[in-house]
Design a protein around this motif. Sequence first.
Motif, short mmCIF file in Angstrom:
data_model
loop_
_atom_site.label_atom_id
_atom_site.label_comp_id
_atom_site.label_asym_id
_atom_site.label_seq_id
_atom_site.Cartn_x
_atom_site.Cartn_y
_atom_site.Cartn_z
N LEU A 76 0.73 -1.38 -0.10
CA LEU A 76 0.08 -0.14 -0.11
C LEU A 76 1.00 1.36 -0.12
N GLN A 77 1.86 1.05 0.79
CA GLN A 77 2.82 2.34 0.83
C GLN A 77 3.41 2.62 -0.50
N GLN A 78 3.88 1.53 -1.13
CA GLN A 78 4.49 1.84 -2.64
C GLN A 78 3.25 2.42 -3.55
N ALA A 79 2.10 1.72 -3.65
CA ALA A 79 0.98 2.13 -4.54
C ALA A 79 0.79 3.59 -4.21
N VAL A 80 0.41 3.90 -2.98
CA VAL A 80 0.28 5.39 -2.74
C VAL A 80 1.31 6.12 -3.17
N ASN A 81 2.50 5.89 -2.82
CA ASN A 81 3.73 6.75 -3.11
C ASN A 81 3.74 6.83 -4.67
N ASP A 82 3.70 5.92 -5.25
CA ASP A 82 3.69 5.90 -6.72
C ASP A 82 2.66 7.01 -7.36
N ALA A 83 1.57 6.66 -6.87
CA ALA A 83 0.17 7.68 -7.34
C ALA A 83 0.59 9.09 -6.87
N LEU A 84 1.19 9.30 -5.85
CA LEU A 84 1.60 10.64 -5.17
C LEU A 84 2.77 11.24 -6.22
N LYS A 85 3.69 10.46 -6.28
CA LYS A 85 4.83 10.91 -7.28
C LYS A 85 4.41 11.30 -8.71
N GLU A 86 3.34 10.62 -9.16
CA GLU A 86 2.63 11.15 -10.41
C GLU A 86 2.04 12.29 -10.46
N LEU A 87 1.14 12.46 -9.30
CA LEU A 87 0.48 13.80 -8.93
C LEU A 87 1.28 14.76 -8.77
N ILE A 88 2.65 14.51 -8.15
CA ILE A 88 3.49 15.80 -7.98
C ILE A 88 3.92 16.29 -9.38
N ALA A 89 4.31 15.09 -10.12
CA ALA A 89 5.09 15.08 -11.55
C ALA A 89 4.28 16.16 -12.43
N ASP A 90 2.93 15.86 -12.40
CA ASP A 90 2.04 16.37 -13.34
C ASP A 90 1.38 17.56 -12.67
N GLY A 91 1.86 18.12 -11.65
CA GLY A 91 1.44 19.42 -11.02
C GLY A 91 0.08 19.22 -10.66
N SER A 92 -0.30 18.01 -10.38
CA SER A 92 -1.67 18.34 -9.65
C SER A 92 -1.77 18.36 -8.03
N VAL A 93 -0.70 18.08 -7.60
CA VAL A 93 -0.51 18.56 -6.17
C VAL A 93 -0.51 19.96 -5.92
N GLN A 94 0.39 20.57 -6.82
CA GLN A 94 0.51 22.01 -6.77
C GLN A 94 -0.51 22.83 -6.99
N LYS A 95 -1.48 22.09 -7.80
CA LYS A 95 -2.68 22.76 -8.24
C LYS A 95 -3.63 22.77 -6.95
N VAL A 96 -3.52 21.73 -6.34
CA VAL A 96 -4.52 21.70 -4.88
C VAL A 96 -3.93 22.73 -4.11
N VAL A 97 -2.50 22.74 -3.61
CA VAL A 97 -1.89 23.60 -2.79
C VAL A 97 -2.30 25.06 -3.06
N ASP A 98 -2.30 25.59 -4.36
CA ASP A 98 -2.46 26.67 -4.85
C ASP A 98 -4.00 27.08 -4.66
N LYS A 99 -4.83 26.16 -4.63
CA LYS A 99 -6.26 26.55 -4.61
C LYS A 99 -6.45 26.78 -2.99
N TYR A 100 -5.64 26.39 -2.13
CA TYR A 100 -6.01 26.71 -0.76
C TYR A 100 -4.88 27.59 -0.12
N ILE A 101 -3.72 27.84 -0.85
CA ILE A 101 -2.81 28.68 -0.02
C ILE A 101 -2.38 29.80 -1.26
N LYS A 102 -2.94 30.98 -1.02
CA LYS A 102 -2.65 31.97 -1.85
C LYS A 102 -1.23 32.52 -1.60
#
Length: 264
Positions: free
Chosen positions: A236-262
């Motif tokens: 599970l740790q690996q699966a979640v981490n792989d998903a997280l890595k992809e979401l960081i790489a494609d900018g999705s994580v940053q998009k979420v952060v920018d939505k909440y932190i101006k």
Amino acid sequence: MKKFGRILSVVLCFVMLLAFAACSKAPEKTDDTGLKTVESGKLIMATNAAFPPYEYYEGDKIVGIDAEIAQLIADKLGLTLEIADIEFDSIIPGVQQGKYDMGMAGMTVTDERKEKVSFSDSYAKGVQVVIVKTGSEIKSMDDIDGHKIGVQQGTTGDIYASDTPENGGYGEESVVRYANGALAVEGLKSGKVDCVIIDNEPAKAYVAANEGLEILEGTWVDEDYAISFAKDNTALQQAVNDALKELIADGSVQKVVDKYIKAD
Ligand code: ARG
């Protein structure tokens, strides 16, 4: 009688088959995703939802950076996200005991915690800051000594502040522990404590939501936030981490952060 016996044995066989099927399924606990989770098909995240902008309530729904990133991860893994709001210091024991699949709560990676749980890659940074009432006699970090400090129980703010002065803390007796950040801020407003040590972004959110509070100049400790897992659930740790890595790489994580932190 013979016939009855035959019917009985057929029925018995059937019952045994059913029982066998039930038994052979239970201990596996993996679902079509091949992942072992507390409940098949679900990803149960433990958090403490008094920590804006990472997790907090909007009506009766838990929203925030962690909630949204977790949702994106669950979507990628084909699991249904469920969020459990518990005390912050119950998150690690709960994950260790296998009550929750993961802990995600603006949780800082520390060496002590690493002994108990495994962590994903870091998805955000935090720093500890100090909130005071406007006009407080605490004007800078150097003035904290000798004052009462409010913290959220079991957080890094608590751990560092209650440490001995030799280790850079203010001593156990200076610290008042609250179940969460919101209550610590209430303690500050009502004069039960003179300052609150808490992570930077929640500090900004609390100061914005309450009159007469401000954050002192300067920061205390730099921290990395990551998701925690039971040490034995490496799949599970690996699966979640792989998903997280992809979401960081494609900018999705940053998009979420920018939505909440101006940006300030
Ligand atoms: N970053 C700090 C820690 O890990 C505080 C986290 C508190 N999080 C929360 N959801 N209440 O100790």
